[in-house]
Design a protein around this motif. Structure first.
Motif, PDB file in Angstrom:
ATOM      1  N   VAL A   1       0.842  -1.195   0.000  1.00 26.06           N
ATOM      2  CA  VAL A   1       0.000   0.000   0.000  1.00 26.06           C
ATOM      3  C   VAL A   1       0.880   1.250   0.000  1.00 26.06           C
ATOM      4  O   VAL A   1       1.585   1.523   0.968  1.00 26.06           O
ATOM      5  N   GLY A   2       0.825   1.997  -1.099  1.00 30.39           N
ATOM      6  CA  GLY A   2       1.564   3.247  -1.206  1.00 30.39           C
ATOM      7  C   GLY A   2       2.880   3.092  -1.927  1.00 30.39           C
ATOM      8  O   GLY A   2       3.421   1.984  -2.045  1.00 30.39           O
ATOM      9  N   GLU A   3       3.397   4.211  -2.444  1.00 28.16           N
ATOM     10  CA  GLU A   3       4.675   4.189  -3.162  1.00 28.16           C
ATOM     11  C   GLU A   3       5.439   5.494  -2.949  1.00 28.16           C
ATOM     12  O   GLU A   3       4.873   6.583  -3.045  1.00 28.16           O
ATOM     13  N   TYR A   4       6.732   5.348  -2.601  1.00 36.58           N
ATOM     14  CA  TYR A   4       7.677   6.459  -2.544  1.00 36.58           C
ATOM     15  C   TYR A   4       8.937   6.013  -3.277  1.00 36.58           C
ATOM     16  O   TYR A   4       9.462   4.930  -3.006  1.00 36.58           O
ATOM     17  N   SER A   5       9.426   6.809  -4.168  1.00 36.10           N
ATOM     18  CA  SER A   5      10.777   6.618  -4.744  1.00 36.10           C
ATOM     19  C   SER A   5      11.041   5.234  -5.305  1.00 36.10           C
ATOM     20  O   SER A   5      12.174   4.763  -5.312  1.00 36.10           O
ATOM     21  N   ARG A   6      10.001   4.555  -5.718  1.00 38.70           N
ATOM     22  CA  ARG A   6      10.092   3.225  -6.342  1.00 38.70           C
ATOM     23  C   ARG A   6      10.381   2.089  -5.355  1.00 38.70           C
ATOM     24  O   ARG A   6      10.657   0.947  -5.751  1.00 38.70           O
TER      25      ARG A   6
ATOM     26  N   HIS B   1       8.335   0.334  -3.251  1.00 36.29           N
ATOM     27  CA  HIS B   1       7.429  -0.805  -3.321  1.00 36.29           C
ATOM     28  C   HIS B   1       7.427  -1.474  -4.696  1.00 36.29           C
ATOM     29  O   HIS B   1       7.158  -2.674  -4.796  1.00 36.29           O
ATOM     30  N   ASN B   2       7.753  -0.742  -5.756  1.00 34.69           N
ATOM     31  CA  ASN B   2       7.887  -1.385  -7.061  1.00 34.69           C
ATOM     32  C   ASN B   2       9.037  -2.382  -7.068  1.00 34.69           C
ATOM     33  O   ASN B   2       8.919  -3.496  -7.572  1.00 34.69           O
ATOM     34  N   SER B   3      10.165  -1.979  -6.502  1.00 32.48           N
ATOM     35  CA  SER B   3      11.317  -2.887  -6.464  1.00 32.48           C
ATOM     36  C   SER B   3      11.065  -4.069  -5.543  1.00 32.48           C
ATOM     37  O   SER B   3      11.465  -5.202  -5.847  1.00 32.48           O
ATOM     38  N   LEU B   4      10.393  -3.814  -4.421  1.00 27.12           N
ATOM     39  CA  LEU B   4      10.055  -4.912  -3.523  1.00 27.12           C
ATOM     40  C   LEU B   4       9.115  -5.886  -4.220  1.00 27.12           C
ATOM     41  O   LEU B   4       9.278  -7.113  -4.118  1.00 27.12           O
ATOM     42  N   LYS B   5       8.143  -5.362  -4.945  1.00 24.27           N
ATOM     43  CA  LYS B   5       7.217  -6.213  -5.692  1.00 24.27           C
ATOM     44  C   LYS B   5       7.977  -7.085  -6.693  1.00 24.27           C
ATOM     45  O   LYS B   5       7.715  -8.299  -6.804  1.00 24.27           O
ATOM     46  N   GLU B   6       8.938  -6.494  -7.406  1.00 22.93           N
ATOM     47  CA  GLU B   6       9.707  -7.259  -8.388  1.00 22.93           C
ATOM     48  C   GLU B   6      10.491  -8.382  -7.725  1.00 22.93           C
ATOM     49  O   GLU B   6      10.584  -9.493  -8.260  1.00 22.93           O
TER      50      GLU B   6
ATOM     51  N   ILE C   1      -1.028  -0.973  -4.602  1.00 25.12           N
ATOM     52  CA  ILE C   1      -2.066   0.041  -4.747  1.00 25.12           C
ATOM     53  C   ILE C   1      -1.565   1.373  -4.197  1.00 25.12           C
ATOM     54  O   ILE C   1      -0.635   1.412  -3.391  1.00 25.12           O
ATOM     55  N   GLY C   2      -2.187   2.451  -4.635  1.00 23.81           N
ATOM     56  CA  GLY C   2      -1.818   3.753  -4.089  1.00 23.81           C
ATOM     57  C   GLY C   2      -1.782   4.823  -5.150  1.00 23.81           C
ATOM     58  O   GLY C   2      -2.476   4.758  -6.164  1.00 23.81           O
ATOM     59  N   ARG C   3      -0.935   5.815  -4.916  1.00 25.12           N
ATOM     60  CA  ARG C   3      -0.763   6.933  -5.827  1.00 25.12           C
ATOM     61  C   ARG C   3       0.649   6.909  -6.402  1.00 25.12           C
ATOM     62  O   ARG C   3       1.512   6.191  -5.905  1.00 25.12           O
ATOM     63  N   ALA C   4       0.879   7.700  -7.439  1.00 24.15           N
ATOM     64  CA  ALA C   4       2.116   7.584  -8.222  1.00 24.15           C
ATOM     65  C   ALA C   4       3.242   8.473  -7.721  1.00 24.15           C
ATOM     66  O   ALA C   4       4.248   8.645  -8.401  1.00 24.15           O
TER      67      ALA C   4
ATOM     68  N   TYR D   1       5.265   6.716 -10.696  1.00 25.99           N
ATOM     69  CA  TYR D   1       5.660   5.311 -10.636  1.00 25.99           C
ATOM     70  C   TYR D   1       4.491   4.392 -11.003  1.00 25.99           C
ATOM     71  O   TYR D   1       3.326   4.743 -10.792  1.00 25.99           O
ATOM     72  N   PRO D   2       4.791   3.192 -11.531  1.00 27.93           N
ATOM     73  CA  PRO D   2       3.724   2.247 -11.880  1.00 27.93           C
ATOM     74  C   PRO D   2       2.944   1.784 -10.645  1.00 27.93           C
ATOM     75  O   PRO D   2       3.528   1.541  -9.593  1.00 27.93           O
ATOM     76  N   ILE D   3       1.623   1.659 -10.783  1.00 22.39           N
ATOM     77  CA  ILE D   3       0.737   1.207  -9.713  1.00 22.39           C
ATOM     78  C   ILE D   3      -0.257   0.218 -10.315  1.00 22.39           C
ATOM     79  O   ILE D   3      -0.818   0.471 -11.377  1.00 22.39           O
TER      80      ILE D   3
END
Length: 378
Positions: A6-11, A13-18, A30-33, A39-41
């Motif tokens: 939930v949420g994204e700062y400075s990529r 959570h994107n890197s953690l997801k990968e 989920i969250g805002r960009a 950033y991708p959501i």
């Protein structure tokens, strides 16, 4: 595991997801960009309607008269529209206690739904929050991100986003979140210091960096040192950009034929990455004790980064060779350290190699993702 981020700062959570996907977990973000960074959501809650010309004009008028941002209503609407997608996860991680960046009363309502429909919710200590801001204002630290404000209260408008966490409404939100999460996971040394004695704190897990998508580029020196200074205007004083600019001006005058300085402001993430590819040195921030996300990505590419690397950080990671330059809020110190690198380019090249090795050892995204899974399962 089914995991909701939930949420994204400075990529982050994107890197953690990968990393989690590489480990065969099922992940939804989920969250805002994160504003201009875009950033991708997976499920975006961004208020797109009120960014259109006519609705935005109405939004601005309403804000001017009543100091209310109606776009927050759209964010809440989008949340409830997708609410069935936010249930029954094995683990949920909030990037911050204020993950939707609306207002505390709306945040509580949205988070109440998350807590009600998920048993294992964890909080990442990443960015400003009520506890962290109070800690740095009361702790005996040589400097911190609010030092400039403490020295000159007339700069208050530059720190309004940080100081908002001292309000009663944010305090209430903080206690609500802490009550319902299973644990708090510091994302770097700055936040570990603040939460070290907290009853719900878990061991630090470093930021994950997708090193597979960030190719290492050994530094090449041809007589000129390229220095890049990326500025986020919202955090101009908070990051020490004013002091960095003063130091770089001195450096340009001192070495007119040996340096090339480039400054860029508020660039989207993809453009930011491309802009600094030619740089040898990246000027990141001055008031930290650890690196932020942009600094780590630059280090992964083999850049020499000026950021937080105080003695406690070095001891924590048991560094035997410099992997970055400790940047302090002191113009003379910055000029001295930059001058040394310009006059000793072989050291600059060696630090670039060490930087990549450091990120590979401590921040590799699959390895970090495994640590998060261990925390969530504990």
């Amino acid at each position: 595991m089914r995991i909701l981020l939930v949420g994204e700062y400075s990529r982050f959570h994107n890197s953690l997801k990968e990393g989690l996907l590489e480990l065969q977990h099922d992940v939804t973000l989920i969250g805002r960009a994160d504003n201009f960074k875009n950033y991708p959501i997976d499920i975006s809650l961004e208020a797109t309607f009120f960014h259109k010309k006519v609705p935005n004009a109405f939004r601005q008028l309403l804000f001017k008269i009543f100091n209310i941002d109606i776009a927050f209503v759209e964010i809440a609407y989008r949340f409830y529209k997708h609410r069935k997608s936010f249930r029954n996860y094995d683990a949920v991680q909030l990037i911050n206690e204020f993950p939707f960046a609306t207002i505390p009363s709306i945040e509580r309502k949205l988070l109440k739904y998350i807590f009600k429909h998920n048993k294992n919710v964890y909080l990442s200590s990443c960015g400003d929050d009520f506890h962290y801001v109070n800690y740095i204002l009361s702790a005996d630290l040589p400097y911190h991100m609010l030092t400039a404000y403490q020295k000159d209260k007339s700069t208050k408008k530059w720190f309004r986003y940080s100081l908002q966490y001292l309000s009663k409404s944010h305090e209430k939100l903080h206690h609500f979140v802490i009550k319902h999460v299973k644990g708090i996971i510091p994302a770097n040394f700055d936040y570990e210091m603040a939460y070290r004695e907290h009853a719900k704190v878990l061991p630090l897990v470093p930021f994950p960096i997708n090193i597979d998508s960030l190719a290492f580029q050994p530094l090449e020196y041809n007589g000129k040192v390229n220095i890049f200074h990326g500025v986020n205007k919202v955090n101009y004083l908070k990051k020490g950009n004013n002091l960095i600019e003063k130091a770089l001006k001195i450096i340009e005058e001192k070495y007119p034929n040996r340096v090339n300085v480039k400054t860029a402001s508020n660039l989207p993430y993809k453009e930011y990455i491309q802009t600094y590819n030619e740089a040898h040195i990246i000027m990141d921030q001055l008031y930290g004790y650890d690196q932020g996300y942009n600094a780590l990505e630059a280090m992964a590419k083999g850049k020499v980064v000026f950021s937080g690397a105080e003695k406690d950080f070095q001891a924590y990671y048991k560094l035997k060779a410099p992997a970055l330059i400790n940047a302090t809020p002191n113009v003379d110190d910055l000029v001295e350290k930059l001058s040394h690198l310009i006059e000793n380019p072989e050291e600059m090249i060696a630090i670039g190699k060490n930087a990549r090795a450091f990120v590979e050892q401590f921040h590799e995204y699959e390895h970090v993702a495994k640590q998060y899974v261990e925390r969530w399962r504990s």
